[in-house]
Design an enzyme around this catalytic site. Structure first.
Site, short mmCIF file in Angstrom:
data_model
loop_
_atom_site.label_atom_id
_atom_site.label_comp_id
_atom_site.label_asym_id
_atom_site.label_seq_id
_atom_site.Cartn_x
_atom_site.Cartn_y
_atom_site.Cartn_z
N CYS A 145 13.96 11.41 6.21
CA CYS A 145 13.78 10.94 7.46
C CYS A 145 15.08 11.55 7.63
CB CYS A 145 13.14 9.87 7.56
SG CYS A 145 13.40 8.47 6.74
N LYS A 156 0.91 -2.00 0.02
CA LYS A 156 0.14 -0.32 0.22
C LYS A 156 0.48 1.02 -0.04
CE LYS A 156 -1.50 2.73 2.75
NZ LYS A 156 -2.14 4.08 2.21
N GLU A 210 9.63 2.50 11.17
CA GLU A 210 10.70 3.79 10.83
C GLU A 210 9.77 4.84 11.27
OE1 GLU A 210 12.17 6.66 9.58
OE2 GLU A 210 12.46 5.55 7.79
N GLU A 247 9.68 17.61 14.21
CA GLU A 247 9.85 16.73 13.41
C GLU A 247 8.94 18.02 12.06
OE1 GLU A 247 11.24 13.32 10.17
OE2 GLU A 247 8.72 12.79 11.23
#
Length: 998
Positions: free
Chosen positions: A791, A676, A757, A886
C-alpha cells in the site's frame, strides 16, 4: 587476537623510525601549512570545517550537492540555504561571501564562482585526474618521484547491468592506455624491480560489486557466477598487457562474498600462479584477523602469494549507523585507538607470514608505517614482499620520506568525473578534519609522545561485538533485528526453511471457534502464486451460523478478559513475539510460498510483527497507569477500558505483520478478537493463530475465522455484538465497511468504531539537486519491491525537467536489471502478483496506460504463474487514469514537471494521502515538502516502503484511511474507551492529605 604484550617486541625500533619520519613530515609542511599561511579558498574551507563542527556538517552537505547544480544562481542560492542555518556559526570570511540579497546578483555570481573554484581545487588535491590523459600525467610525475601507483575508477553507483558492463569496459580501456603509455617509461628500480624480478608498472584497483548490479549476499551463488565471469575477463586482459589487478574491499555486507569469490577464481588453474593480484582487508572490522588467518591458510594451499593491502577502513560512520538502524552487532571497533591497535596486530600477522602473502601497508599514521618497517627490518623481509601505500593528495611528506629511505611506495590514485567523485572527496574531507585523524593531530602539534604511543585496545572494544547502542531511548522496547543475509549460516537457514516448509504444503487448516477447530462445509485452496499448481493449504471457511457462534463465544469471554491485568495480557504478547523470533525462518518461508514475497521482503515483515507485539505490550502498560489529577478533597482518575468484541479484517500483501499488528493491539487492550484474513493469505494467518494459542491466549478471547468476505465477513461487520472493525484493504471495501458499520442494528447499544487503511497513489518527487544514485535505486525498489503490491509502494514519480531524461534512462536500465521470477529463487527481485484476478486487473491498467502515455519499459515475465513484468510509462499527465487510480502492481507512471511548485501540485492531486517521498538536496524544497506534502508518511532521500514500528508509525488520511497510525503512540487508544471518575473525599470538613484514606 594477538595479546597486548606482543606489541613491545618491535617497539624500540618502531619509535626510532617513527620519530625520524615524523620530523620529516613537520618540515616544510604540506597543504595544511598553506591552509594557515596562504589561506586560499580551498584551504579556508578545510580550516572552517575543522574549527566549527556545525559548519562542517553543512559545508560538506553543500559540497556533496554542488556538482548537480547547473547554474551560478542555483549554487549561490544553495550556499545561502546550507550555510545560513541558525545553528551554524559563520567565520567572517564566509559571512562576507554570503552577504548578497539575490542569488542572480553580481555578488551571488562571485560567491558561486569562488566556492565552485575552491571545491574543484579541493577535489583535484585528492583526485588524480578527470581523464585518462590527466591521470597519465599524474602517474608520470609520481614515477619521477620514485613512487608506484594504483588507479581507482570513480563512478556512479552501479545499479544497472549496462553500468556494470561499462565499468568493466572502462577498466579494459584504462589498462590498454596505461600500458601503452608505460612503454615509454624508463625503469625505476626502486619501484619496478625487486629481488631480481620485474614488477608490473601498471596497477589498477577495482570493486567486485561494480561487476554486477544485483550483487546480493542472499543470492551468493548467482552473484558469484556473474562476478566471476567479469573478473576472469579483466584478469586475462591484465595478463595479456602485463598489468596488475587489485581488488578493493567495500561495505561489510559484501566482505565475505568478496573473499569467497576471489578465493574461487584465484584457485583456478588459469590464475593460480599469478602473483600480480591483491585484495584489501580493513582493520576497523572486528573479524578481519580471522579473515587474514583464513587467507594465510588458503595461500598455503594455493602455493603462490597474492598481495594483501591492509587499511584502516573508510566506511566507519556508515557501518555504525547501519548496525544501529538494523539492530545488528556492530562490525567495527568503536574507538579509533582500537582500530590502530588492531592494525598493528594484523600488520605483524601479515608480515610474519610474508612467504605466503605479500603485504601492502596503507596508512597515513606515521607510527603504523614505522611499526611495519620495524618488523620488515627485523625479519629481513625481501623487498618484493613488502610495500607501503598512501592516498593521492594525503601524507605527501610522509611518502617522500619513505621513498628517501628506499622503500617501494604506491600511491592510490582515484580518477574520474567530479560528480561521481564527490562521495570520495567527502570521505577524504571527513578523514582530514576528524578530531581523531593522525594528519590533523600532527598538524595541531600534538606532543610526539602521544602521537607515537602504543595504541591500546579500548575496554568497550575488548568485549565481544554487541548490538549498536539505541540512541532512540524514547522507544520503550527492544526492536527485532532483521536477518543479516551476509552471514552464510543465516542465509543457509532461511533458504533451507523454504524447502522444509514445501514438504508441509497441502495440509488442511480449520477455523478456531471458542478454542476448538471446527469442521466446515466449504474450503478454499490457497495457491502458490509463483506456481498455481502448488496448493499451499486447504482452508476451511466459516458459515454465517458458525460466525455467530464465534461472536457469541467472544462476547462470553469478554468479562474475564477485560478484568485480566494489563501486565498479564502484555506478557502473552511478549511470549508471542519470542515464538515468532524462534520461527522466523519458517514464517518467511510461508510468505514466500503462499504470497510470493521474496525472502528479502519477507524477513523485515517478521521483524515488524515481533515489534508490534513488544511495542503494543509496552504501550498498554503505559496507558494502564491512567492519569491522576487530584486536588485537596477530590480525586480525579482518568483510565481506559476495552470496547468489547473486535473484528479484524486483514489483507494478503503483508500477510503476517498487518494481521499481527491489528490483532495484538486489540487483544492487549482487553478486547475479544476475531481475525478474518484474506483468503489468499489464510495459511499464514493460521500460523499466527497457532503462535497466539501457544503464547497463552484464552479460549474465546482470540478466534481465527476465515470466511467469504462478501457474505460472512459482511455479516460480521453488521453484527450488533461487534463493537469495532479494523480493516486494511481496498478503498471500495473499506468504504463499504465504514458505511455498514454506521448503521445501528436492532439490539445494538453502541456506535461501532472503524479503523480503515485503504491504500494510496503514492508519489516520489525527484528534483534537480537529487543524488541520482539514491533516487533511481530508491524509486525502483519502492515501485517494484513485492511487485508493487505494498500500500506504500511508489506508483508515480514526479521528476523536474532538468534531470528528467537522465533519470528516466537510468531508471529504465535499473529496472531491466531486476530479475523477474519465482519468489523462492534467491536471485528474484520481482516475484508474482497475488492471483489471476490481480494479474488481469493490472494488465488492463497497462493497456489503458498505452492509450494515455508512452511505454518506456514493459518487461517480459514467466508465463506459468501470476506474473506481470515491471512496466514504466513516461509522458504521463498528472490527471491520467494510471496517475490517479490505485493499480497495486508493478506499474509506474513518470510525470515531467518544470518547477517544484508544479511537482507539489501533482503530488497532492489525488484522492489519497498515504505515503510520499522526496529526493532533494535543496533545504527549501525539503522544508516545503515537510509543510505541504499531503501524506501520512513522508520519506526524504530514502525509499518510501518499509515503515518500522515506533520509528515510522504508518497510516494516511483523505481516502487513504481513517484512524491513528499503526505502530504509533496513539494507536491503542482506538481499541479503548476512556473513562473518568471524580470523587469528593471530604468527610465532615476533613480529607486525607494524599487522598488515600476514603
Amino acid at each position: 587476537m594477538v595479546t597486548q604484550a606482543s606489541n613491545t617486541a618491535y617497539e624500540s625500533k618502531t619509535q626510532a623510525i617513527a620519530r625520524q619520519l615524523l620530523a620529516a613530515t613537520r618540515e616544510n609542511r604540506s597543504f595544511f601549512a598553506q591552509m594557515r599561511d596562504q589561506m586560499r579558498w580551498d584551504d579556508k574551507m578545510l580550516g572552517f570545517a575543522m574549527s566549527n563542527p556545525g559548519l562542517r556538517v553543512q559545508l560538506f552537505r553543500f559540497i556533496d550537492c554542488l556538482p548537480s547544480l547547473q547554474s551560478k544562481a542555483e549554487i549561490a542560492r544553495h550556499m545561502q540555504e546550507y550555510l545560513s542555518q541558525e545553528d551554524v556559526e559563520l567565520p567572517s570570511a564566509l559571512k562576507g561571501l554570503l552577504n548578497f540579497a539575490n542569488a542572480d546578483s553580481m555578488p551571488g555570481q562571485v560567491a558561486a564562482t569562488t566556492v565552485t573554484g575552491a571545491t574543484e581545487a579541493l577535489a583535484h588535491k585528492y583526485i588524480s585526474g578527470e581523464t585518462i590523459q590527466q591521470v597519465i600525467k599524474t602517474v608520470e610525475q609520481l614515477r619521477k618521484d620514485k613512487m608506484a601507483f594504483t588507479i581507482d575508477l570513480l563512478g556512479e553507483a552501479v545499479i544497472t547491468e549496462v553500468e556494470a558492463q561499462s565499468y568493466l569496459d572502462r577498466y579494459m580501456e584504462l589498462l590498454e592506455q596505461l600500458t601503452a603509455a608505460s612503454q615509454s617509461w624508463k625503469t625505476v628500480p626502486q619501484i619496478d624491480e625487486a629481488d631480481g624480478e620485474a614488477l608490473p608498472k601498471v596497477q589498477v584497483s577495482v570493486k567486485l560489486t561494480a561487476f554486477y548490479s544485483q550483487f546480493d549476499p542472499l543470492d551468493a551463488k548467482g552473484s558469484q557466477e556473474q562476478v566471476c565471469d567479469r573478473a576472469r575477463i579483466l584478469l586475462r586482459k591484465a595478463k595479456e598487457l602485463g598489468a596488475a589487478i587489485h581488488f578493493d574491499m567495500e561495505q561489510y555486507a559484501y566482505k565475505d562474498l568478496t573473499i569467497a569469490i576471489l578465493k574461487e577464481v584465484l584457485m583456478e588453474e588459469e590464475f593460480r600462479t599469478r602473483s600480480d593480484i591483491g585484495v584489501t582487508l580493513q582493520a576497523y572490522l572486528r573479524d578481519t584477523e580471522q579473515d587474514l588467518k583464513g587467507l594465510i591458510e588458503w595461500a598455503k594451499q594455493r602455493g603462490t602469494p597474492i598481495t594483501i593491502r591492509l587499511v584502516k577502513g573508510a566506511y566507519w560512520d556508515q557501518e555504525t549507523i547501519k548496525a544501529e538502524q538494523q539492530h545488528w552487532d556492530v562490525p567495527v571497533f568503536q574507538r579509533k585507538e582500537s582500530t590502530d591497535y588492531n592494525f598493528e596486530q594484523l600488520t605483524r600477522l601479515l608480515l610474519e607470514n610474508h612467504e605466503y602473502l605479500y603485504a601492502a601497508i596503507g596508512s597515513h599514521n606515521v607510527r603504523s608505517q614505522a611499526y611495519a618497517i620495524a618488523i620488515a627490518q627485523e625479519l629481513n623481509i625481501p623487498r618484493r614482499r613488502f610495500e607501503l601505500q598512501v592516498l593521492y593528495g594525503m601524507a605527501d611528506k610522509l611518502a617522500k620520506a619513505l621513498v628517501a629511505q628506499g622503500y617501494r611506495i604506491r600511491v592510490y590514485c582515484p580518477y574520474g568525473d567530479l560528480i561521481p567523485g564527490m562521495s570520495y572527496l567527502i570521505r577524504r574531507l571527513l578523514e582530514n578534519t576528524a578530531n581523531t585523524s593522525f594528519l590533523r593531530q600532527n598538524l595541531e602539534d600534538k606532543p610526539t609522545e602521544e602521537l607515537l604511543a602504543i595504541p591500546k585496545l579500548q575496554p568497550e572494544d575488548a568485549q565481544p561485538a554487541a548490538h549498536a547502542p539505541n540512541h532512540s531511548s524514547n522507544i520503550p522496547f527492544s526492536p527485532a533485528a532483521d536477518t543479516d543475509y551476509a552471514q552464510a549460516v543465516k542465509r543457509a537457514e532461511h533458504l533451507a526453511a523454504v524447502e522444509t516448509v514445501r514438504q508441509q504444503l497441502g495440509q488442511t487448516y480449520l477455523p478456531i471457534v471458542n478454542g476448538e477447530r471446527v469442521n466446515t462445509l466449504d474450503f478454499v485452496d490457497s495457491l502458490n502464486p509463483s506456481n498455481p499448481d502448488e496448493v499451499v493449504g486447504r482452508v476451511g471457511l466459516l458459515t454465517v451460523e458458525q460466525a455467530d457462534q464465534a461472536i457469541a463465544a467472544a462476547k462470553a469471554a469478554f468479562p474475564a478478559w477485560k478484568k485480566t491485568p494489563a501486565k498479564e495480557r502484555a506478557a502473552i504478547l511478549r511470549r508471542a513475539a519470542d515464538l515468532m523470533e524462534a520461527r522466523r525462518a519458517e514464517l518467511c518461508a510461508w510468505m514466500v510460498l503462499e504470497t510470493g514475497k521474496v525472502l528479502g521482503q519477507g524477513d523485515p515483515e517478521v521483524s515488524e510483527a515481533i515489534d508490534f507485539c513488544r511495542y503494543y505490550a509496552a504501550e498498554m502498560e503505559r496507558l494502564d497507569a491512567g492519569v491522576n489529577y487530584d486536588v485537596v478533597g477530590e480525586t480525579n482518575r482518568y483510565h481506559y477500558q476495552p470496547r468489547g468484541v473486535s473484528l479484524i479484517i486483514s489483507p494478503w500483501n503483508f500477510p503476517l505483520a498487518i494481521p499481527t499488528g491489528m490483532t495484538v493491539a486489540s487483544l492487549v487492550a482487553g478486547n475479544c478478537t476475531l481475525l478474518k484474513p484474506a483468503e489468499t493469505a489464510s495459511v499464514i494467518a493460521a500460523k499466527l493463530a497457532e503462535i497466539l494459542e501457544e503464547a497463552g491466549i484464552p479460549k474465546g478471547v482470540f478466534q481465527y475465522v476465515p470466511s467469504k468476505g462478501s457474505t460472512v465477513g459482511a455479516h460480521m461487520v453488521k453484527h450488533p455484538d461487534v463493537h469495532m472493525i479494523t480493516f486494511t484493504g481496498s478503498q471500495e471495501v473499506g468504504c463499504r465497511i465504514y458505511a455498514d458499520a454506521a448503521i445501528l442494528q436492532p439490539g445494538q447499544r453502541h456506535l461501532k468504531r472503524v479503523i480503515a487503511e485503504m491504500g494510496g497513489k503514492n508519489a516520489i518527487i525527484v528534483d534537480e539537486s537529487a543524488d541520482l544514485d539514491q533516487a533511481v535505486a530508491g524509486v525502483a525498489y519502492s515501485a517494484f519491491g513485492y511487485s508493487g503490491q505494498k500500500c506504500s509502494a511508489c506508483s508515480r514519480v514526479i521528476v523536474l525537467e532538468p534531470i528528467y531524461e537522465a533519470f528516466v534512462h537510468r531508471l529504465v536500465e535499473a529496472t531491466k536489471s531486476l530479475h523477474v521470477g519465482s519468489a523462492d529463487q534467491p536471485d528474484t527481485k520481482v516475484g508474482p502478483v497475488i492471483d489471476a484476478a490481480a494479474q488481469n486487473r493490472i494488465k488492463a491498467y497497462i493497456e489503458k496506460g498505452k492509450e494515455e502515455a508512452t511505454v518506456a519499459l514493459e518487461m517480459p515475465a514467466p508465463n506459468h504463474g501470476y506474473f506481470v513484468g515491471p512496466t514504466i510509462f513516461t509522458n504521463v499527465s498528472p490527471t491520467a487514469k494510471i496517475a490517479q487510480e490505485e493499480i497495486f502492481g508493478p506499474v509506474l507512471a513518470v510525470i515531467r514537471v518544470k518547477t517544484f511548485e508544479e511537482a507539489m501540485e501533482a503530488a497532492n492531486g489525488t484522492l489519497f494521502a498515504l505515503t510520499g517521498g522526496l529526493y532533494s538536496r535543496t533545504p527549501s524544497h525539503i522544508q516545503r515538502a515537510q509543510d505541504e506534502f499531503e501524506v501520512g508518511n513522508l520519506y526524504i532521500n530514502r525509499g518510501i516502503t518499509g515503515a518500522i514500528v515506533a520509528r515510522q508509525p504508518f497510516g494516511g488520511f483523505k481516502l487513504s484511511g481513517v484512524g491513528s497510525k499503526a505502530g504509533g503512540p496513539d494507536y491503542l487508544l482506538q481499541f479503548l474507551e476512556p473513562r473518568h471518575i471524580s470523587e469528593n473525599i471530604q468527610r465532615q470538613g476533613f480529607a486525607p492529605i494524599d487522598g488515600a484514606e476514603q
